[in-house]
Design a protein around this motif. Structure first.
Motif, PDB file in Angstrom:
ATOM      1  N   ASN A   1      15.486 -27.187  18.870  1.00  0.00           N
ATOM      2  CA  ASN A   1      14.801 -26.261  17.968  1.00  0.00           C
ATOM      3  C   ASN A   1      14.511 -24.889  18.569  1.00  0.00           C
TER       4      ASN A   1
ATOM      5  N   LYS B   1      18.306 -32.717  17.565  1.00  0.00           N
ATOM      6  CA  LYS B   1      19.078 -33.833  17.023  1.00  0.00           C
ATOM      7  C   LYS B   1      20.502 -33.785  17.522  1.00  0.00           C
TER       8      LYS B   1
ATOM      9  N   TYR C   1      24.224 -34.967  16.236  1.00  0.00           N
ATOM     10  CA  TYR C   1      24.974 -35.419  15.057  1.00  0.00           C
ATOM     11  C   TYR C   1      26.380 -35.793  15.504  1.00  0.00           C
TER      12      TYR C   1
ATOM     13  N   SER D   1      22.846 -39.355  12.818  1.00  0.00           N
ATOM     14  CA  SER D   1      22.056 -38.280  13.383  1.00  0.00           C
ATOM     15  C   SER D   1      20.946 -38.903  14.216  1.00  0.00           C
TER      16      SER D   1
ATOM     17  N   PRO E   1      17.549 -38.365  16.385  1.00  0.00           N
ATOM     18  CA  PRO E   1      16.517 -37.348  16.625  1.00  0.00           C
ATOM     19  C   PRO E   1      16.104 -37.307  18.091  1.00  0.00           C
TER      20      PRO E   1
ATOM     21  N   ARG F   1       8.122 -32.240  13.618  1.00  0.00           N
ATOM     22  CA  ARG F   1       8.897 -32.883  12.555  1.00  0.00           C
ATOM     23  C   ARG F   1      10.376 -32.864  12.902  1.00  0.00           C
ATOM     24  N   ARG F   2      11.100 -33.899  12.426  1.00  0.00           N
ATOM     25  CA  ARG F   2      12.524 -33.970  12.713  1.00  0.00           C
ATOM     26  C   ARG F   2      13.259 -32.797  12.089  1.00  0.00           C
ATOM     27  N   LEU F   3      14.357 -32.421  12.740  1.00  0.00           N
ATOM     28  CA  LEU F   3      15.210 -31.384  12.171  1.00  0.00           C
ATOM     29  C   LEU F   3      15.973 -31.987  10.986  1.00  0.00           C
ATOM     30  N   ASN F   4      16.309 -31.110  10.048  1.00  0.00           N
ATOM     31  CA  ASN F   4      17.048 -31.596   8.878  1.00  0.00           C
ATOM     32  C   ASN F   4      18.433 -32.064   9.273  1.00  0.00           C
ATOM     33  N   SER F   5      18.885 -33.151   8.664  1.00  0.00           N
ATOM     34  CA  SER F   5      20.257 -33.579   8.921  1.00  0.00           C
ATOM     35  C   SER F   5      20.866 -34.113   7.646  1.00  0.00           C
ATOM     36  N   LYS F   6      22.193 -34.046   7.623  1.00  0.00           N
ATOM     37  CA  LYS F   6      22.903 -34.531   6.442  1.00  0.00           C
ATOM     38  C   LYS F   6      22.753 -36.042   6.356  1.00  0.00           C
ATOM     39  N   PRO F   7      22.563 -36.560   5.162  1.00  0.00           N
ATOM     40  CA  PRO F   7      22.526 -38.029   5.061  1.00  0.00           C
ATOM     41  C   PRO F   7      23.914 -38.600   5.361  1.00  0.00           C
TER      42      PRO F   7
END
Lengths: 334, 160
Positions: free
Chosen positions: A179, A192, A194, A243, A245, B10-16
């Motif tokens: 972040n 995260k 991915y 993904s 975290p 808070r978690r970072l946004n990620s694609k489902p």
């Protein structure tokens, strides 16, 4: 230390004026032990007294002068003889003469510049200290008092996230994101991983914090790497589209702010190392530098500021403005 | 305006994740079995071969299911080729057992059942470890070992 039992000797004691109120900070010594020292910041005045106590009361102490020095120096362990002093202030307390009784001398180093943070590392040490000296013909009597200096920063204006896609062609593609690129020492790394392509059998993934201390210049550069933290973030085999975290609290680890080219002598940098380990113990990793900085203790400031904002709700805008101005004036005084 | 004294964790946004990805077969399927030891030949010219069966869905391998017969010296050949041509650290092979090849032994030497089984296990571990290595997968010799009927020792070494 005098081995001659004839003649006079003395003990020196250095006492700071604000010894009661000044905070102390823990600092590691070269042999790994932790000790508490008075904490100073850049620009603060260092003032106090030195007490010269005669060992044999009644006998005189002849001396060639009494002085006190404030020194900031860098010591490279492989070159112990050469101390590089980047701050060197001296106050003469007494001209050559003699002391007939124990005496106290006041000193003040006003608004001393302390440009770098105190640091005890694997191959280099930067320290600040007061040294009081009673000069004599054969041997001086001196006393040192070490202090600790912290360098503070405020929230950086620009703090972009780190986002990158890396991998091995046709085998493993991941996108990692952290972040921020600049974290303070009590911050949290939120990120995260991915997975875009997973054609190897991954068993687990961890994130390590690596500290790299670089000393020397030109052809004699030496890097000392130290893994400060290993934090498992995934156990098991991921597939495409997953993904993972990351949430890593930095306050639990012993770290210093990032130090770049301190007085052209050394650097201390920090890296996040993302490590994936497969079923056959093969390691795949990606290192990324982060900047660490030290945040000032803003508890008291924010309290008065928050009190001013709270008063807005009850008293109306004009008195709130006054309260806010008062809070700001208080902050400037501190 | 968020309070700067408390970090946002808070978690970072990620694609489902696509469900076919989540529940489908993984893209890293690779299994090699070394089994069915057979001793061929007579007298002093006997040797043992093993069946090497590979099942995979990795695109780099031409055949998704292949079966070949290999002997210990073929495995040695593969190890030597990779040690010479690639930068990888090749896993160890089970022992060469030269002592077992000397005459006047009380037992069957290299045709002893327990020994063959021990060697089979070692060869299976060796080839699985090797075939999963991303750099080894680029080498012509590995593909020839696993998927060609016989090993052409006069082949031209190179990358796939």
């Amino acid at each position: 230390m005098s081995f001659f039992s004839f003649g006079q000797s003395a003990e020196i004691d250095i006492v700071l004026n604000d010894a009661e109120t000044r905070k102390k900070a823990e600092h590691k010594t070269e042999d790994g032990k932790k000790d508490n020292y008075f904490l100073f910041y850049d620009g603060e005045t260092v003032s106090g007294k030195i007490n010269v106590t005669l060992k044999n009361p009644g006998k005189r102490l002849e001396h060639q002068g009494i002085k006190i020095e404030f020194i900031g120096q860098i010591e490279l362990y492989y070159d112990r003889g050469n101390h590089h002093e980047f701050v060197s202030l001296v106050k003469d307390l007494a001209r050559p003469g003699e002391l007939t009784q124990s005496q106290t001398f006041d000193f003040e180093f006003t608004h001393v510049e302390k440009p770098y943070e105190s640091y005890t590392g694997q191959n280099v040490k930067l320290r600040y200290f007061l040294r009081a000296t009673v000069s004599r013909r054969l041997n001086d009597i001196s006393k040192e008092m070490e202090i600790v200096v912290h360098t503070l920063s405020t929230y950086p204006e620009l703090n972009s996230s780190i986002k990158m896609e890396v991998g091995i062609e046709d085998c493993l593609h991941i996108e990692f994101e952290y972040n921020k690129s600049k974290y303070h020492l009590k911050d949290v790394i939120v990120g995260k991983i991915y997975f875009l392509l997973v054609r190897i059998k991954i068993r687990h993934m961890e994130i390590d914090i690596i500290k790299r201390e670089t000393t020397g210049t030109g052809p004699n550069v030496y890097h000392e790497n130290d893994t400060i933290a290993k934090y498992e973030i995934m156990d098991g085999a991921p597939v495409r589209g997953e993904s993972i975290p990351i949430r890593l609290f930095l306050a639990g680890y012993e770290m210093t702010p990032t130090m770049r080219d301190i007085n052209k002598k050394y650097s201390v940098r920090y890296y996040l190392n993302l490590v994936l380990i497969d079923e056959e113990e093969r390691r795949y990793f990606k290192q990324q530098e982060i900047t660490l900085w030290r945040k000032g203790d803003i508890m008291r400031k924010s309290m008065s500021h928050q009190a001013a904002i709270a008063s807005q709700r009850f008293e109306g805008s004009s008195s709130a403005e006054k309260a806010l101005a008062q809070a700001q004036a208080k902050e400037q005084e501190q | 305006m968020s309070d700067p004294t408390v970090a946002d964790t808070r978690r970072l946004n990620s694609k489902p994740q696509d469900l076919t990805d989540a529940y489908g077969p993984p893209s890293n399927f690779l299994e090699i079995d070394v089994y069915d030891p057979q001793t061929v030949g007579v007298g002093r010219n006997r040797f043992t071969t093993y069946e090497v069966r590979m099942r995979t869905n990795l695109p780099i391998f031409k055949l998704k299911d292949s079966v070949v017969r290999r002997r210990y010296s073929d495995f040695e050949w593969l190890k030597n080729e990779l040690e010479r041509d690639s930068k990888i650290v090749v896993p160890p092979l089970p022992g060469k057992a030269l002592k077992r090849q000397l005459p006047f032994r009380g037992d069957e030497g290299i045709f002893e059942e327990a020994f063959i089984e021990e060697r089979r296990v070692g060869l299976e571990q060796f080839i699985n470890r090797l075939a999963g290595h991303p750099l080894a997968q680029n080498e012509r010799c590995l593909h020839m070992f696993l998927q060609d009927e016989s090993i052409d020792r006069n082949y031209i070494p190179g990358k796939v």
